[in-house]
Design a protein around this motif. Structure first.
Motif, PDB file in Angstrom:
ATOM      1  N   LEU A 231      41.981  36.928  37.404  1.00 19.91           N
ATOM      2  CA  LEU A 231      41.991  38.075  36.505  1.00 19.91           C
ATOM      3  C   LEU A 231      43.323  38.152  35.769  1.00 19.91           C
ATOM      4  O   LEU A 231      44.380  37.835  36.322  1.00 19.91           O
TER       5      LEU A 231
ATOM      6  N   ASN B 171      45.895  47.752  36.318  1.00 22.53           N
ATOM      7  CA  ASN B 171      45.277  48.108  37.597  1.00 22.53           C
ATOM      8  C   ASN B 171      44.797  46.856  38.324  1.00 22.53           C
ATOM      9  O   ASN B 171      45.608  46.080  38.819  1.00 22.53           O
ATOM     10  N   GLN B 172      43.502  46.646  38.345  1.00 21.19           N
ATOM     11  CA  GLN B 172      42.912  45.546  39.096  1.00 21.19           C
ATOM     12  C   GLN B 172      43.007  44.201  38.384  1.00 21.19           C
ATOM     13  O   GLN B 172      42.828  43.161  38.998  1.00 21.19           O
TER      14      GLN B 172
ATOM     15  N   LEU C  82      42.187  42.152  34.326  1.00 20.47           N
ATOM     16  CA  LEU C  82      41.155  42.056  33.303  1.00 20.47           C
ATOM     17  C   LEU C  82      40.293  40.828  33.555  1.00 20.47           C
ATOM     18  O   LEU C  82      40.791  39.705  33.585  1.00 20.47           O
TER      19      LEU C  82
ATOM     20  N   GLN D 266      43.495  48.278  29.432  1.00 21.85           N
ATOM     21  CA  GLN D 266      43.950  49.210  30.469  1.00 21.85           C
ATOM     22  C   GLN D 266      43.756  48.613  31.864  1.00 21.85           C
ATOM     23  O   GLN D 266      44.498  48.940  32.786  1.00 21.85           O
ATOM     24  N   ALA D 267      42.781  47.724  32.014  1.00 25.41           N
ATOM     25  CA  ALA D 267      42.542  47.080  33.310  1.00 25.41           C
ATOM     26  C   ALA D 267      43.707  46.181  33.719  1.00 25.41           C
ATOM     27  O   ALA D 267      43.890  45.902  34.906  1.00 25.41           O
ATOM     28  N   CYS D 268      44.520  45.753  32.765  1.00 22.72           N
ATOM     29  CA  CYS D 268      45.657  44.873  33.071  1.00 22.72           C
ATOM     30  C   CYS D 268      46.650  45.530  34.020  1.00 22.72           C
ATOM     31  O   CYS D 268      47.309  44.860  34.808  1.00 22.72           O
TER      32      CYS D 268
ATOM     33  N   THR E 167      46.532  39.816  34.180  1.00 23.68           N
ATOM     34  CA  THR E 167      47.405  40.959  34.442  1.00 23.68           C
ATOM     35  C   THR E 167      48.555  40.924  33.441  1.00 23.68           C
ATOM     36  O   THR E 167      48.579  40.083  32.545  1.00 23.68           O
TER      37      THR E 167
ATOM     38  N   ASP F  15      40.024  47.780  26.655  1.00 24.77           N
ATOM     39  CA  ASP F  15      39.805  46.870  27.780  1.00 24.77           C
ATOM     40  C   ASP F  15      41.124  46.472  28.447  1.00 24.77           C
ATOM     41  O   ASP F  15      41.154  46.096  29.609  1.00 24.77           O
TER      42      ASP F  15
ATOM     43  N   CYS G   5      48.102  39.561  29.840  1.00 22.70           N
ATOM     44  CA  CYS G   5      47.588  40.570  28.908  1.00 22.70           C
ATOM     45  C   CYS G   5      48.522  40.766  27.719  1.00 22.70           C
ATOM     46  O   CYS G   5      48.098  41.235  26.665  1.00 22.70           O
TER      47      CYS G   5
END
Length: 185
Positions: A56, A167-168, A170, A163-165, A58, A161, A96
């Protein structure tokens, strides 16, 4: 002395010349149309692209495998071509913070006709406009259909999209795209 069937031969010769002239005229017309079509731009105004990231994505730069799939459609200017698809994968340091930063990259568009165009993109700009990341890439068709022509693709990614970077991480990002293959000079 004029032969007895001279008038008939003359009519047949005139008829044969008329048929030949009509046939040549049709050939010239269709050749002109094909030549004109090759000069026109091809525009595919409806398309989409999705990139998935493993691991993912980050905010930290890490070696990431990026798998990209896309479609272009409602193409005009090169009938019977109406749509195309593509997919490619690359691995490299990604985060990200550099989603809009691309090195030189190659895409093979597979057209609905069974033909393909391989495009080498050498320039990409990235701008954030109204909550979207707008990526514009410019390249050249290096082989296949439309070889030698300049290509521009524009993709609008939703920046929400990203914003996920924080947290958990992307998993994927996608958006709408347009493709233009400029006409020959």
């Amino acid at each position: 002395m004029i032969p007895a069937n001279f008038a008939k031969r003359r009519q047949l010769s005139a008829f044969a010349c008329a048929i030949a002239a009509a046939t040549i005229g049709v050939d010239f017309i269709s050749t002109k149309s094909i030549a004109q079509a090759q000069l026109l731009p091809v525009t595919c105004p409806v398309g989409s692209e999705t990139a998935t990231y493993n691991p993912l994505l980050t905010n930290q730069v890490q070696n990431t495998t990026v798998t990209v799939t896309g479609t272009v459609g409602q193409c005009i200017g090169a009938q019977p071509i109406t749509s195309g698809t593509y997919n490619f994968t690359f691995t490299g340091p990604t985060s990200c913070n550099n989603i809009g930063t691309f090195p030189t990259y190659l895409i093979t568009y597979n057209w609905n006709t069974g033909q393909s165009s391989e495009v080498l993109y050498t320039f990409t700009s990235s701008n954030v406009i109204g909550g979207q990341i707008i990526l514009t890439s410019v390249g050249t068709v290096v082989s296949g259909l439309f070889q030698g022509r300049t290509v521009q693709r524009t993709i609008a990614l939703l920046s929400t999209d990203l914003q996920a970077c924080q947290n958990q991480g992307l998993f994927s990002i996608g958006g709408l795209q347009t493709l233009i293959i400029l006409g020959s000079i």
